[in-house]
Scaffold this active site. Structure first.
Site, PDB file in Angstrom:
ATOM      1  N   ASP A  71      15.708 -14.145 -37.891  1.00  0.00           N
ATOM      2  CA  ASP A  71      15.346 -15.426 -38.507  1.00  0.00           C
ATOM      3  C   ASP A  71      13.824 -15.555 -38.457  1.00  0.00           C
ATOM      4  OD1 ASP A  71      15.485 -17.886 -39.666  1.00  0.00           O
ATOM      5  OD2 ASP A  71      16.371 -18.924 -37.956  1.00  0.00           O
ATOM      6  N   ASP A 103      14.903 -16.176 -45.574  1.00  0.00           N
ATOM      7  CA  ASP A 103      14.249 -15.929 -44.286  1.00  0.00           C
ATOM      8  C   ASP A 103      15.211 -15.556 -43.170  1.00  0.00           C
ATOM      9  OD1 ASP A 103      15.437 -18.424 -44.186  1.00  0.00           O
ATOM     10  OD2 ASP A 103      13.835 -19.351 -43.021  1.00  0.00           O
ATOM     11  N   GLU A 104      16.406 -15.126 -43.511  1.00  0.00           N
ATOM     12  CA  GLU A 104      17.407 -14.919 -42.470  1.00  0.00           C
ATOM     13  C   GLU A 104      18.376 -13.827 -42.914  1.00  0.00           C
ATOM     14  OE1 GLU A 104      20.539 -17.805 -39.986  1.00  0.00           O
ATOM     15  OE2 GLU A 104      19.562 -18.499 -41.831  1.00  0.00           O
TER      16      GLU A 104
END
Length: 419
Positions: A16, A110-111
Site C-alpha cells: 500500500d 496505489d495498492e
C-alpha cells in the site's frame, strides 16, 4: 488431515503506497514537503481524496468533506487531483511489482496483492522480498510504501496497517515499513484485535456480535461456529469464523479485468432544469463510451445514479439486447431512466453517474465500504438492490454470492419479471 493443514504456507504481500496522491504532489513539487497537503476537497461540496501525514495529524482523512478538513487544518494546501499523473506513477510502481512476480493483483492505483511464494528460493523470504520492493519503489519512483507479509491476503492486509507511518504533530513517524505475520503465530497476532478489524464487520454486524458478548477477535474465535451461524446467518457466520482463525484461501488473481466503466461528477452548483441534466448525461455518456472503446470493451447494462441535495440517492438500470460502446446510445438509455424519476422530485441534483456493466455487482464489497464509511463519519446508508436479471440467476448460478438479505445493509430488493 485437511489440505489447509498439510499445505505449505504461501507468502503473500500486501503493498500500500503511503498517502499516494498527496505524496505524488509532493514528489513533483518538493517545496510542499513537510507541509499539510490535501488533494481534493476544494469547493463547497468537495471531498478529500488524500491527505499528507502532516494534514492527518490534524484529523484530516480521505472521504472527509472539504469544508470540515479546512476547519480542522486551515493552513493546509488544497490541490486539485491530477489523475493522469497518478496513473503514470501507479504504472511505474506496478511495473516494479511485475518484475518480482507475475502474480500481482492490483486493488487500486496505489495498492496490490503479490504472491511471492515461487520467488522465495531466488529472492529470499517474504520480509527480504518486501524490503527489496520498498527500496526499489523509493529508488526508482521516489515514494514510500508499506508492506504486510503473511500466509494469506486477509492477514497481509491487516499487517500492512501496522506497518504504516504514524501521523504526529511533529511530522510522520516511519518504521521500516514491513510488518510480518508469522504462520506459527497467527492467532497471537489476531487475538488482541478489535472484532471490527475483520473484513465484513461493520457497525451493524459489530452490534450483533456485541450482543453475543464478542468484542475482540479472541472472543470471536472462541465462539462455536453454530452460534455464529444462528446469530449472523449461515454465510456470514462461517465467513467470520474462518477469518477469526486466520483462514483465507483466496488466491492472488493477476490482471483482473475491470467489472464496469463509470463516470460521475459532483457539481459546484445544483442542477435544477431538465435541459441541463440532459446535457450532462450526454457528456458523461460520451466519457464512458470513450473509455469502453479505448479498452475494446462493450456492455449491455446502463446504470444511472442521481443524488439529490438531501443526499438521497436513486439508481436506475436498463439492459439492452445488443452490446454497445456508443455514447449516444448510452445517453438515450440514461435519459429514458431519468424519465422514470418523478419530475417533481428533480429539484436539486448535485451528482449524476452512468455505469456500463454486465456482471454481478459486488454488493458485499459495497456493504463493507458503507460499514467503513459509517465507522468514520457516522453516516448509516442502507442498500436497495436492483436485482434485474441477476436477481433471478444468482441464487442458482452463484449461490454463495452475498448480495441479498444475508447482508444486514440490504433493506429491499427489486426485480423485473420480464428478465
Amino acid at each position: 488431515m485437511s489440505a489447509r493443514a498439510t499445505a505449505a504456507p504461501r507468502t503473500i504481500l500486501h503493498v500500500d503506497m503511503d498517502a499516494f496522491f498527496a505524496s505524488v504532489e509532493i514528489l513533483d513539487n518538493p517545496e510542499l514537503r513537510g507541509r499539510p497537503v490535501i488533494v481534493g476537497g476544494a469547493g463547497p461540496r468537495g471531498v478529500v481524496a488524500a491527505a499528507s501525514y502532516e494534514a492527518r495529524a490534524f484529523g484530516v482523512h480521505s472521504a472527509m468533506p472539504g469544508a470540515l478538513a479546512r476547519r480542522k487544518c486551515p493552513q493546509a494546501i488544497f490541490l486539485d487531483g491530477r489523475h493522469h499523473r497518478y496513473r503514470e506513477v501507479s504504472a511505474a510502481v506496478m511495473a516494479i511489482f511485475a518484475e518480482v512476480t507475475p502474480l500481482v493483483e492490483p486493488l487500486s492505483l496505489d495498492e496490490a496483492f503479490l504472491d511471492v511464494t515461487g520467488r522465495r528460493r531466488s529472492l529470499g523470504d517474504g520480509p527480504a522480498i518486501a524490503a527489496m520492493i520498498r527500496r526499489r519503489v523509493l529508488d526508482d519512483v521516489g515514494l514510500t510504501c508499506s508492506i504486510g507479509v503473511a500466509p494469506n491476503k486477509f492477514l497481509a492486509k491487516l499487517a500492512t496497517e501496522t506497518a504504516k507511518p504514524r501521523a504526529t504533530p511533529r511530522g510522520p513517524v516511519f518504521s521500516d515499513g514491513v510488518a510480518v505475520v508469522d504462520p506459527a503465530h497467527i492467532q497471537e497476532f489476531l487475538d488482541p484485535l478489535p472484532v471490527g478489524a475483520i473484513w465484513g464487520v461493520g457497525p451493524k454486524t459489530r452490534e450483533k456480535l456485541e450482543r453475543l458478548g464478542i468484542r475482540t477477535v479472541r472472543q470471536l474465535a472462541a465462539m462455536p461456529v453454530s452460534g455464529l451461524r444462528q446469530g449472523l446467518g449461515v454465510a456470514a457466520g462461517e465467513h467470520l469464523a474462518a477469518l477469526s482463525r486466520g483462514h483465507d484461501d483466496r488466491p492472488v488473481v493477476p490482471d483482473v479485468a475491470a467489472k464496469s466503466v463509470s463516470h460521475e461528477v459532483t457539481f459546484a452548483t445544483d442542477l435544477i432544469e431538465r435541459p441541463a441534466l440532459d446535457r450532462e448525461i450526454v457528456r458523461l455518456a460520451d466519457a464512458v463510451a470513450a473509455r469502453l472503446r479505448a479498452s475494446a470493451t462493450q456492455g449491455r447494462t446502463v446504470q444511472l445514479k442521481v443524488r439529490f441535495g438531501t443526499f438521497e440517492t436513486l439508481t436506475r438500470s436498463h439492459s439492452v439486447s445488443t452490446a454497445l460502446d456508443d455514447g449516444l446510445a448510452i445517453a438515450k438509455a440514461a435519459r429514458t431512466m431519468l424519465d422514470q424519476i418523478d419530475e417533481n422530485t428533480i429539484g436539486v441534483v448535485p451528482t449524476l453517474g452512468v455505469t456500463y456493466t454486465g456482471i454481478y455487482e459486488p454488493v458485499a464489497d459495497l456493504a463493507a465500504a458503507l460499514d467503513d464509511l459509517q465507522e468514520r463519519t457516522g453516516l448509516d446508508v442502507d442498500i436497495h438492490v436492483d436485482g434485474a436479471s441477476g436477481g433471478f440467476t444468482a441464487p442458482f448460478c452463484a449461490p454463495d454470492l452475498q448480495w441479498d438479505f444475508r447482508l444486514p445493509r440490504v433493506k429491499s430488493i427489486s426485480a423485473s419479471g420480464h428478465k
